[in-house]
Scaffold this motif. Structure first.
Motif, short mmCIF file in Angstrom:
data_model
loop_
_atom_site.label_atom_id
_atom_site.label_comp_id
_atom_site.label_asym_id
_atom_site.label_seq_id
_atom_site.Cartn_x
_atom_site.Cartn_y
_atom_site.Cartn_z
N ARG A 4 0.70 -1.18 -0.07
CA ARG A 4 0.13 -0.17 -0.10
C ARG A 4 0.87 1.28 0.05
O ARG A 4 0.32 2.33 -0.40
CB ARG A 4 -1.00 -0.08 1.26
CG ARG A 4 -1.63 1.34 1.15
CD ARG A 4 -2.71 1.26 2.64
NE ARG A 4 -3.11 2.58 2.74
CZ ARG A 4 -3.85 3.01 3.86
NH1 ARG A 4 -4.07 1.84 5.04
NH2 ARG A 4 -4.22 4.14 4.17
N PHE A 5 1.96 1.27 0.47
CA PHE A 5 3.00 2.38 0.57
C PHE A 5 4.30 2.20 0.03
O PHE A 5 4.74 3.31 -0.66
CB PHE A 5 3.15 2.34 2.22
CG PHE A 5 2.04 2.48 2.97
CD1 PHE A 5 1.31 3.69 3.26
CD2 PHE A 5 1.82 1.23 3.82
CE1 PHE A 5 0.36 3.38 4.10
CE2 PHE A 5 0.62 0.97 4.53
CZ PHE A 5 -0.13 2.15 4.81
N LEU A 6 4.82 1.09 -0.23
CA LEU A 6 6.21 0.77 -0.73
C LEU A 6 5.97 -0.41 -1.57
O LEU A 6 6.59 -1.39 -1.36
CB LEU A 6 7.13 0.60 -0.01
CG LEU A 6 7.94 1.91 0.72
CD1 LEU A 6 8.54 1.55 2.12
CD2 LEU A 6 8.46 2.71 -0.14
N ASN A 62 8.51 -8.68 -1.62
CA ASN A 62 7.61 -9.36 -0.82
C ASN A 62 6.49 -8.21 -0.17
O ASN A 62 5.81 -8.53 0.90
CB ASN A 62 8.02 -10.13 0.13
CG ASN A 62 8.47 -11.41 -0.24
OD1 ASN A 62 8.28 -12.01 -1.27
ND2 ASN A 62 9.76 -12.04 0.49
N ALA A 63 6.39 -7.11 -0.98
CA ALA A 63 5.58 -6.06 -0.25
C ALA A 63 3.99 -6.65 -0.16
O ALA A 63 3.59 -6.05 0.64
CB ALA A 63 5.72 -4.96 -1.20
N ILE A 85 4.15 -8.68 3.28
CA ILE A 85 4.70 -8.06 4.56
C ILE A 85 3.35 -7.16 5.10
O ILE A 85 3.02 -6.23 4.38
CB ILE A 85 6.00 -7.60 4.24
CG1 ILE A 85 6.98 -8.43 3.84
CG2 ILE A 85 6.37 -6.47 5.60
CD1 ILE A 85 8.09 -7.66 3.47
N THR A 86 3.21 -7.43 6.30
CA THR A 86 2.26 -6.35 7.21
C THR A 86 3.24 -5.45 7.90
O THR A 86 4.49 -5.66 8.20
CB THR A 86 1.20 -7.23 7.99
OG1 THR A 86 2.22 -7.63 9.04
CG2 THR A 86 0.66 -8.16 7.20
N LEU A 87 2.68 -4.30 8.29
CA LEU A 87 3.19 -3.52 9.29
C LEU A 87 3.58 -3.94 10.43
O LEU A 87 4.46 -3.90 11.13
CB LEU A 87 2.21 -2.10 9.34
CG LEU A 87 1.89 -1.40 8.07
CD1 LEU A 87 1.02 0.06 8.58
CD2 LEU A 87 3.03 -1.10 7.14
#
Length: 458
Positions: free
Chosen positions: A92-94, A99-100, A103-105
């Motif tokens: 959503r951001f990068l 693996n974006a 990967i979760t925040l």
């Protein structure tokens, strides 16, 4: 557990003075907050040896990875405001990061994303001086291969927190430094704190070398390189304000604070010994949340330790290399805990042997045993007869699977030393950093130098 209602400032001062007299730092500051009050805040030695500038409680130091606490709280503030969710995917951001989409925040906060650590100058030509734009950092980071699939393991990586800093910027509409300034530094009156290269003026001179033989680093690295992971400058006084606000619940709501200080989990449900910018630990039953920090060629070894149940915080900031000063702040924290709890043994034994030949031999033995057990083979000549008999092939194979999962042993800090029984052996407790997590190493050494017991525990 019976605790003191006050702390003796003179006794704390003696703890700091004793540490300084060991000649392991050109200078450091020490601050202690207890039950709503700053009970001690002072400096020892020099922020600039040549100019004889003394360290004060307001002396500004790069705090290294303690920065991660501020990045984590920034994320939690945005989550509270509904701007992001901790289970949002990084894409959503990068979207360009490896693996974006998986990967979760939360994985970034708990350091379970698998993103490769940075900055290793042997791998890339990183920008090192002056103002560095985050775009130039991510232009390199997006080319690194992940170390493992998201959520599969724990591994300390600055990349996680650089990504989180960029999430703060993209979701808030402010730069990372602006967000931290407006939402943390200004409300908490942290007037000596700042972010990045722009804050790197008038800081304590960073030194390199060995105890008693320090020299200023020839060229300072720009803090901009350590975006979100180690780019904050602060003082002991300011960090005490930060700790008091966290303990008092003045920044986040109770639910967010619980998440911030609760150990994360892997995808299979296994706990990791890392929360969100804090390491959850315990000293003699006293719950501790801590993080250390060291910025090579820019700052010295630092420690921030919070004991929320005791309403206690201890901050130590130095301009000394981590290899020289590492362990000393932890020792001071232990001694201060012993002041408030009569059941905590004083750690004078630990202080007297930290960095000695005995300590060096014990560390070497612990590292050797860990590496050999991880590989499934042990030199049994260094084991006591009791441990040799106990370490059966089946037991060794089981221990090898458990220990090899922790990865490489990075560093160890002595926490406890106890002479057992009639003096036939000595029991040591080390806090140990592995590439796969933070654990304690428990090792018993007999008088003839053999290992009588060895454990790696949470």
């Amino acid at each position: 557990m019976l605790a003191q209602t006050t702390l003796d400032a003179a006794a704390i001062s003696r703890i700091g003075r004793t540490a300084y007299e060991q000649n392991r730092a050109p200078g450091f500051s020490l601050a202690v907050w207890y039950k709503g009050k700053v009970v001690f805040a002072n400096g020892y030695g020099y922020s600039d040896v040549a100019a004889k500038t003394p360290v004060m409680a307001d002396t500004r130091f790069p705090i290294g990875s303690i920065t991660k606490q501020f990045t984590a709280v920034s994320i939690m503030l945005l989550a509270e405001r509904g701007r992001i969710l901790l289970d949002d995917k990084l894409n959503r951001f990068l979207p360009e990061m490896p693996n974006a989409d998986k990967i979760t925040l939360r994985m970034l906060l708990n350091q379970t994303s698998g993103l490769h650590n940075y900055p290793l100058t042997s791998e890339h030509s990183w920008p090192l001086e002056g103002q560095i734009d985050s775009k130039s950092i991510f232009a390199i980071l997006k080319t690194d291969r992940p170390d493992f699939p998201p959520g599969e393991r724990w591994e300390y990586s600055n990349t996680n927190y650089a990504a989180l800093a960029e999430v703060v910027a993209k979701s808030s509409g402010l730069s990372f430094d602006q967000f931290v300034q407006q939402n943390i530094f200004t409300p908490l009156l942290m007037t000596t704190s700042g972010v990045g290269y722009q804050a790197q003026k008038e800081i304590a001179t960073p030194y390199e070398g060995t105890a008693g033989n320090f020299a200023p680093v020839p060229v300072q690295l720009s803090l901009d390189l350590f975006y979100g992971a180690g780019n904050i400058v602060s003082s002991a006084n300011d960090l005490i304000r930060w700790d008091a606000a966290l303990i008092g619940g003045r920044l986040l709501n109770p639910a967010a604070m619980r998440e911030l200080w609760t150990a994360g989990r892997l995808a299979n449900g296994q706990l990791v010994n890392y929360a969100m910018g804090f390491v959850p630990a315990s000293i003699a039953g006293h719950r501790e949340l801590w993080h250390n920090g060291y910025t090579p060629l820019a700052g010295g070894y630092c420690l921030n330790a919070i004991f929320p149940d005791d309403q206690l915080a201890v901050v130590v900031l130095s301009n000394s290399p981590d290899a020289v000063f590492q362990g000393m702040p932890e020792q001071m924290v232990h001694e201060i805990i012993a002041m408030i709890d009569p059941h905590v043994s004083t750690s004078q034994q630990v202080a007297s042997m930290e960095g000695t030949d005995e300590d060096s031999r014990t560390r070497t033995l612990a590292r050797t045993i860990f590496e050999e057990i991880s590989a499934g083979r042990v030199d049994r000549s260094i084991l006591s007869p009791e441990m040799d008999a106990d370490l059966t092939p089946a037991r060794l194979a089981q221990s090898a699977r458990q220990m090899s999962a922790l990865g490489r042993l990075i560093q160890m800090t002595l926490r406890q030393k106890t002479t057992l029984g009639n003096g036939s052996s000595v029991y040591y407790v080390y806090l140990a950093f592995f590439t796969g997590g933070v654990r304690q190493i428990l090792i018993t050494i007999t008088n003839d130098g053999r290992v009588n017991s060895f454990q790696v525990v949470p």
